[in-house]
Design a protein around this motif. Structure first.
Motif, mmCIF file in Angstrom:
data_model
loop_
_atom_site.group_PDB
_atom_site.id
_atom_site.type_symbol
_atom_site.label_atom_id
_atom_site.label_comp_id
_atom_site.label_asym_id
_atom_site.label_seq_id
_atom_site.Cartn_x
_atom_site.Cartn_y
_atom_site.Cartn_z
ATOM 1 N N ARG A 173 -23.488 11.517 12.354
ATOM 2 C CA ARG A 173 -24.481 10.711 13.060
ATOM 3 C C ARG A 173 -24.740 9.372 12.369
ATOM 4 O O ARG A 173 -25.100 8.391 13.031
ATOM 5 N N THR A 174 -24.587 9.333 11.048
ATOM 6 C CA THR A 174 -24.909 8.104 10.317
ATOM 7 C C THR A 174 -23.674 7.279 9.955
ATOM 8 O O THR A 174 -23.808 6.247 9.287
ATOM 9 N N THR A 175 -22.485 7.711 10.379
ATOM 10 C CA THR A 175 -21.268 6.962 10.067
ATOM 11 C C THR A 175 -21.270 5.617 10.798
ATOM 12 O O THR A 175 -21.560 5.550 11.994
ATOM 13 N N THR A 176 -20.927 4.554 10.085
ATOM 14 C CA THR A 176 -20.949 3.203 10.645
ATOM 15 C C THR A 176 -19.549 2.594 10.658
ATOM 16 O O THR A 176 -18.615 3.096 10.021
ATOM 17 N N ASP A 177 -19.429 1.470 11.360
ATOM 18 C CA ASP A 177 -18.183 0.712 11.334
ATOM 19 C C ASP A 177 -17.834 0.304 9.904
ATOM 20 O O ASP A 177 -16.657 0.333 9.509
ATOM 21 N N ALA A 178 -18.848 -0.063 9.146
ATOM 22 C CA ALA A 178 -18.611 -0.481 7.765
ATOM 23 C C ALA A 178 -18.068 0.678 6.930
ATOM 24 O O ALA A 178 -17.186 0.479 6.078
ATOM 25 N N ASP A 179 -18.573 1.889 7.169
ATOM 26 C CA ASP A 179 -18.050 3.064 6.465
ATOM 27 C C ASP A 179 -16.567 3.253 6.771
ATOM 28 O O ASP A 179 -15.761 3.527 5.877
ATOM 29 N N VAL A 180 -16.230 3.126 8.031
ATOM 30 C CA VAL A 180 -14.846 3.315 8.448
ATOM 31 C C VAL A 180 -13.945 2.242 7.850
ATOM 32 O O VAL A 180 -12.833 2.532 7.375
ATOM 33 N N ASP A 181 -14.410 1.017 7.843
ATOM 34 C CA ASP A 181 -13.602 -0.066 7.268
ATOM 35 C C ASP A 181 -13.382 0.152 5.770
ATOM 36 O O ASP A 181 -12.266 -0.033 5.257
ATOM 37 N N ARG A 182 -14.421 0.529 5.054
ATOM 38 C CA ARG A 182 -14.277 0.799 3.621
ATOM 39 C C ARG A 182 -13.351 1.994 3.385
ATOM 40 O O ARG A 182 -12.534 1.983 2.468
ATOM 41 N N ALA A 183 -13.502 3.018 4.220
ATOM 42 C CA ALA A 183 -12.639 4.195 4.080
ATOM 43 C C ALA A 183 -11.179 3.820 4.282
ATOM 44 O O ALA A 183 -10.297 4.260 3.532
ATOM 45 N N ALA A 184 -10.909 3.004 5.295
ATOM 46 C CA ALA A 184 -9.531 2.574 5.547
ATOM 47 C C ALA A 184 -8.993 1.786 4.356
ATOM 48 O O ALA A 184 -7.846 1.999 3.925
ATOM 49 N N ASP A 185 -9.797 0.893 3.809
ATOM 50 C CA ASP A 185 -9.362 0.109 2.647
ATOM 51 C C ASP A 185 -9.018 1.023 1.465
ATOM 52 O O ASP A 185 -8.011 0.821 0.772
ATOM 53 N N ILE A 186 -9.857 2.031 1.235
ATOM 54 C CA ILE A 186 -9.622 2.954 0.121
ATOM 55 C C ILE A 186 -8.329 3.726 0.327
ATOM 56 O O ILE A 186 -7.501 3.850 -0.583
ATOM 57 N N VAL A 187 -8.131 4.260 1.525
ATOM 58 C CA VAL A 187 -6.926 5.052 1.803
ATOM 59 C C VAL A 187 -5.680 4.201 1.640
ATOM 60 O O VAL A 187 -4.702 4.612 0.998
ATOM 61 N N ILE A 188 -5.693 3.013 2.192
ATOM 62 C CA ILE A 188 -4.522 2.130 2.107
ATOM 63 C C ILE A 188 -4.210 1.806 0.650
ATOM 64 O O ILE A 188 -3.048 1.851 0.220
ATOM 65 N N ARG A 189 -5.234 1.532 -0.112
ATOM 66 C CA ARG A 189 -5.038 1.199 -1.527
ATOM 67 C C ARG A 189 -4.500 2.394 -2.316
ATOM 68 O O ARG A 189 -3.573 2.261 -3.126
ATOM 69 N N VAL A 190 -5.061 3.568 -2.081
ATOM 70 C CA VAL A 190 -4.636 4.756 -2.823
ATOM 71 C C VAL A 190 -3.220 5.167 -2.434
ATOM 72 O O VAL A 190 -2.401 5.530 -3.286
ATOM 73 N N VAL A 191 -2.890 5.097 -1.156
ATOM 74 C CA VAL A 191 -1.534 5.445 -0.715
ATOM 75 C C VAL A 191 -0.519 4.500 -1.333
ATOM 76 O O VAL A 191 0.549 4.929 -1.804
ATOM 77 N N GLU A 192 -0.831 3.239 -1.378
ATOM 78 C CA GLU A 192 0.077 2.261 -1.988
ATOM 79 C C GLU A 192 0.304 2.585 -3.462
ATOM 80 O O GLU A 192 1.421 2.449 -3.981
ATOM 81 N N ARG A 193 -0.737 3.019 -4.137
ATOM 82 C CA ARG A 193 -0.621 3.330 -5.555
ATOM 83 C C ARG A 193 0.155 4.626 -5.802
ATOM 84 O O ARG A 193 0.922 4.719 -6.764
ATOM 85 N N LEU A 194 -0.007 5.623 -4.944
ATOM 86 C CA LEU A 194 0.583 6.924 -5.176
ATOM 87 C C LEU A 194 2.008 7.072 -4.637
ATOM 88 O O LEU A 194 2.774 7.901 -5.126
ATOM 89 N N ARG A 195 2.348 6.300 -3.636
ATOM 90 C CA ARG A 195 3.674 6.429 -3.055
ATOM 91 C C ARG A 195 4.739 5.905 -4.006
ATOM 92 O O ARG A 195 4.556 4.849 -4.638
ATOM 93 N N PRO A 196 5.860 6.603 -4.073
ATOM 94 C CA PRO A 196 6.950 6.091 -4.910
ATOM 95 C C PRO A 196 7.507 4.791 -4.338
ATOM 96 O O PRO A 196 7.557 4.601 -3.129
ATOM 97 N N HIS A 197 7.901 3.896 -5.211
ATOM 98 C CA HIS A 197 8.455 2.608 -4.784
ATOM 99 C C HIS A 197 9.891 2.484 -5.286
ATOM 100 O O HIS A 197 10.197 2.880 -6.406
ATOM 101 N N ASP A 198 10.738 1.934 -4.427
ATOM 102 C CA ASP A 198 12.131 1.717 -4.823
ATOM 103 C C ASP A 198 12.189 0.669 -5.933
ATOM 104 O O ASP A 198 11.427 -0.299 -5.969
ATOM 105 N N GLY A 199 13.170 0.864 -6.819
ATOM 106 C CA GLY A 199 13.381 -0.098 -7.876
ATOM 107 C C GLY A 199 12.436 0.052 -9.029
ATOM 108 O O GLY A 199 12.417 -0.769 -9.909
#
Length: 386
Positions: free
Chosen positions: A360-386
């Motif tokens: 009930r209290t979830t906001t657009d700002a919560d979703v935007d921050r959550a997306a930023d966190i997920v994108i950042r963490v996935v980039e850090r954890l995923r293996p990278h070529d080279g």
């Protein structure tokens, strides 16, 4: 020094906080109106009145009759009473119990069905399509075997996929088979009407809809024989003996009524939040898969799959970044295996999953921050070529 950032809770499908209105409704029944509803004196009569008013409120909100509502201690007990109670009633009548269910059910249903099989009955677990929706042709074949019950979750707790419960109930009725639905994730999320759905039994719990934990109900038609799982007094039509939790019943009724009244408005907002989150994640994360994305889904849940990343490390890393999500069902959080729901849908193609669920209290700002966190963490954890 940067100011601390508030953590974001996006795991409302696991549990919800108690609403102020629910707490206020319950408070008098802890210390002032504390009587046993089976007692004949004024304290008992006051408690009985509150209990029956709560039963009537739940019945009205969910399209049932007053007598259909049996109070229990949560969704798991409700599921077990429907499945094991129906199996034992069938056995007592001289029949051979057979439970039909689907591969994506909650463990409370799947394990109860397996318990029936372990005691000499049968459990038929139907496949689902890749969308997560039940295979109706497989259902029709199972109905030809004259099972004693079909149990099908209305809204899946991991993916939000909505099953065609009224259609399943109509097909089962033609074969003379009652249907139970676990509606724990459905009440307050999609329109639920007990009578119009055609089901014989329906499970609901309080803590998914801002009510108290360890409260719930099984809605059951009087013409659907069940045997109790507990024995003692004759409370709750003899199906759930023991002194009733009046405060819990009052809180459950308040939570159900609020959830049903607010359902349409909240779901419209959740749909917007879900589209916002899925859009941002899909644009930034390669090969992201939205689980159940081809099916009708309840908007309060979205479950995404990410390849080439460790699922446990992902959820831990998100938590460390201040984002509370789930890798699947909260009831399986201690399991080392993957999701049985996603395995049933995608087979060996299952990926590391994140379940987001809005409140009930979830906001657009919560979703935007959550997306930023997920994108950042996935980039850090995923293996990278080279």
């Amino acid at each position: 020094m940067n100011a601390p950032v508030d953590p974001i809770y996006l795991d409302y499908a696991a549990t919800t906080p108690l609403r102020d209105e629910v707490r206020a409704a319950m408070e008098p029944y802890y210390a002032v109106q504390f009587g046993n509803p089976s007692s004949p004196h004024r304290w008992g009569r006051a408690a009985r009145g509150a209990l029956e008013e709560s039963r009537a409120r739940i019945a009205e909100a969910l399209g049932a009759r007053h007598r259909d509502v049996v109070f229990v201690r949560g969704g798991t007990e409700s599921d077990n009473l429907a499945i094991l109670g129906r199996a034992e009633a069938t056995r007592a009548a001289g029949g051979a119990p057979c439970i039909v269910t689907s591969a994506t059910e909650h463990k409370a249903v799947l394990d109860a069905a397996r318990s029936v099989a372990a005691r000499g009955g049968r459990a038929v677990v139907l496949p689902v399509l890749r969308s997560g929706v039940i295979d109706l042709e497989a259902l029709d074949r199972a109905l030809d075997e004259h099972p004693c019950l079909v149990s099908l979750m209305w809204v899946n707790n991991e993916t939000g996929v909505v099953q065609p419960v009224p259609e399943v109930a109509a097909r089962a009725a033609e074969a003379g088979v009652p249907v139970h639905t676990d509606a724990v994730q459905a009440v307050g999320k999609v329109p639920v009407h007990f009578e119009r759905s055609g089901v014989a039994c329906l499970s609901v719990t309080g803590h998914k809809i801002y009510g108290p934990k360890s409260t719930g109900a099984l809605l059951v038609h009087q013409d659907t024989p069940l045997d109790p799982r507990l024995h003692g007094g004759g409370q709750e039509r003899g199906l759930r003996p023991g002194t009733q939790d009046v405060a819990g019943a009052v809180g459950l009724a308040e939570a159900v009524c609020l959830a049903v009244a607010e359902q349409a408005e909240l779901m419209s907002r959740y749909e917007s939040l879900r589209q916002r989150l899925e859009g941002r994640l899909s644009a930034a994360i390669a090969d992201l898969r939205i689980h159940g994305g081809d099916a009708r889904r309840s908007p309060h849940v979205t479950n995404v799959g990410i390849a080439n990343i460790d699922g446990q490390m992902l959820t831990i890393s998100l938590d460390l970044e201040g984002l509370a999500v789930s890798g699947g069902s909260a009831c399986q959080s201690g399991s080392t295996g993957g999701s049985h729901v996603l395995e049933a849908m995608y087979g060996d193609d299952a990926r590391s999953a994140i379940r987001f669920s809005f409140g009930r209290t979830t906001t657009d700002a919560d979703v935007d921050r959550a997306a930023d966190i997920v994108i950042r963490v996935v980039e850090r954890l995923r293996p990278h070529d080279g």
